[in-house]
Scaffold this motif. Sequence first.
Motif, mmCIF file in Angstrom:
data_model
loop_
_atom_site.group_PDB
_atom_site.id
_atom_site.type_symbol
_atom_site.label_atom_id
_atom_site.label_comp_id
_atom_site.label_asym_id
_atom_site.label_seq_id
_atom_site.Cartn_x
_atom_site.Cartn_y
_atom_site.Cartn_z
ATOM 1 N N LYS A 4 0.804 -1.220 0.000
ATOM 2 C CA LYS A 4 0.000 0.000 0.000
ATOM 3 C C LYS A 4 0.840 1.275 0.000
ATOM 4 N N LEU A 5 2.144 1.156 0.044
ATOM 5 C CA LEU A 5 2.993 2.340 0.106
ATOM 6 C C LEU A 5 3.152 3.035 -1.242
ATOM 7 N N GLY A 6 2.964 2.321 -2.324
ATOM 8 C CA GLY A 6 3.011 2.918 -3.653
ATOM 9 C C GLY A 6 4.315 3.625 -3.954
ATOM 10 N N VAL A 7 4.198 4.890 -4.347
ATOM 11 C CA VAL A 7 5.353 5.687 -4.753
ATOM 12 C C VAL A 7 6.390 5.771 -3.640
ATOM 13 N N ALA A 8 5.944 5.917 -2.427
ATOM 14 C CA ALA A 8 6.880 6.031 -1.300
ATOM 15 C C ALA A 8 7.769 4.796 -1.186
ATOM 16 N N LEU A 11 10.066 4.590 -5.160
ATOM 17 C CA LEU A 11 11.054 5.606 -5.526
ATOM 18 C C LEU A 11 12.449 5.322 -4.979
ATOM 19 N N PRO A 12 12.592 4.980 -3.712
ATOM 20 C CA PRO A 12 13.947 4.683 -3.222
ATOM 21 C C PRO A 12 14.602 3.510 -3.957
ATOM 22 N N VAL A 13 13.822 2.519 -4.312
ATOM 23 C CA VAL A 13 14.354 1.364 -5.036
ATOM 24 C C VAL A 13 14.822 1.789 -6.427
ATOM 25 N N ARG A 17 18.734 1.982 -7.934
ATOM 26 C CA ARG A 17 19.116 1.273 -9.164
ATOM 27 C C ARG A 17 19.536 2.227 -10.278
ATOM 28 N N GLY A 18 19.529 3.515 -9.995
ATOM 29 C CA GLY A 18 19.958 4.490 -10.987
ATOM 30 C C GLY A 18 18.918 4.813 -12.042
ATOM 31 N N VAL A 19 17.664 4.519 -11.754
ATOM 32 C CA VAL A 19 16.584 4.796 -12.697
ATOM 33 C C VAL A 19 16.133 6.240 -12.514
ATOM 34 N N ARG A 20 16.100 6.963 -13.604
ATOM 35 C CA ARG A 20 15.631 8.350 -13.533
ATOM 36 C C ARG A 20 14.108 8.353 -13.528
ATOM 37 N N THR A 21 13.551 9.081 -12.605
ATOM 38 C CA THR A 21 12.099 9.193 -12.525
ATOM 39 C C THR A 21 11.678 10.599 -12.942
ATOM 40 N N VAL A 22 10.437 10.718 -13.354
ATOM 41 C CA VAL A 22 9.876 12.000 -13.759
ATOM 42 C C VAL A 22 8.652 12.251 -12.892
#
Length: 61
Positions: A4-8, A11-13, A17-22
């Motif tokens: 249930k944490l979703g984005v929270a 995002l850290p994962v 892993r070096g994935v750029r998020t928008v």
Amino acid sequence: DQAKLGVAAILPVLHERGVRTVSYVDWKKIEEKEIEIGKQRHKPREKCGSVEEALKMLDQL
């Protein structure tokens, strides 16, 4: 519950892993630029041709 944490939770994962998020704000900036370019070409918008192009555009804003 982790599910249930979703984005929270994700995002850290992704960042680890070096994935750029928008973010939504970033996406809106890209959208505004697409609309601006489209108006110059007498079109509703000019979509970016690739994710890389969209990210490059975002970096220049």
